[in-house]
Enzyme design. Sequence first.
Site, PDB file in Angstrom:
ATOM      1  CE  LYS A  35      48.575  54.220  37.772  1.00  0.00           C
ATOM      2  NZ  LYS A  35      49.851  54.232  38.495  1.00  0.00           N
ATOM      3  CE1 TYR A 253      25.626  79.991  38.713  1.00  0.00           C
ATOM      4  CE2 TYR A 253      26.877  78.348  37.493  1.00  0.00           C
ATOM      5  CZ  TYR A 253      25.697  78.770  38.078  1.00  0.00           C
ATOM      6  OH  TYR A 253      24.591  77.968  38.028  1.00  0.00           O
TER       7      TYR A 253
END
Length: 356
Positions: A35, A253
Amino acid sequence: MSRPLQVLIDPAAIAHNYRRMKSLAPASKVYAVTKANGYGHGLERVVAALPDADGFALLEFGRAVALREAGVTRPILMLEGVFSADELLLASRHGLSVAVHEERSLHWLETLALPKPLDIYLKLNTGMNRLGFVAETAPAVAARLRACANVAGITLMTHFASADDPGRGIASQLARFDAAAEGLGLPMTLANSAATFDFPQVHRDWVRPGVALYGATPFAHRSAASLGLIAAMSLQSEIIGVQALEAGDTVGYGAAFTAPGPMRVGIVACGYADGYPRHAPTGTPVLVGGVRTRLLGRVSMDMLAVDLSGLPQAQIGTPVELWGKDLPIDEVATAAGTIGYELMCAVAPRVPARTL
Ligand SMILES: *Cc1c(COP(=O)(O)O)cnc(C)c1O
């Protein structure tokens, strides 16, 4: 020269890991769980790496049909069952096996006219409380399935919540399952990767390993290497910038890392838009030129910073491994507060993939 970030997939590692799981459960058949695009490795690539797999298990109907159209004839199990009556028709037409876990799809099965009978996996809820009929109703549901012309074979199925946790284990779920299955004489499938490793008593007819096939561990405190698994995915990039910092300078940042003294910092082409976890903190391991160093400051969308102290030879173009054969994905995941499963599934479509 394009952006140096790429994800490398090693089919030989996937084949090795499949054989490893098969050797643990030699009397069982193995559904290779594929999956989520083969846990991010590329469904078609994983299927091609496993010419001997007994079957494949996934949940996206379009992908399953594509496998049939590409000539895959082995069993394909749809783990979440059908999401519409149309999909039952598709499953019948393409010979897909489907989990049946609730009344609505059971009703479709009982009332639709299908071109061919299907193999049904009767999913029982034994305590996970996600999908499945209440375990104790198994005899009644099995009787309805047996009476249904659309049903070819029936296999009983359940899924464990804590097979990876020695403190909780599988005992209560297994007891419920076995009590419900008693006397029905039906084949069974219970085990995910963790249960395949630790609980031979639940190997039964089919095991369903996923994460182990890709060379990551299902356990919090046991490494993939200690389980005999080999990493199939490497996320690789390069240093694309170098900065010389003085004491007190900050990186990235939020100025989340402050240099304690003069140091060199490397900027790597890989960020959270590529699937690298934004929550990875300063200290998360990164390999630069084959040497283990650490992430610094906040991960940006397209870049992250690494400590080049002690790596005087590192420069623009030096190779970087974010995770892979030499840096287990599970270590990076642990540092970032997640699991290897999530990291491998999250590699972004913009990252070019290459089969080794
Ligand atoms: C995903 C999944 C598996 C595989 O689990 P792993 O922990 O990756 O081995 C097995 N069975 C079901 C029903 C699943 O959804």
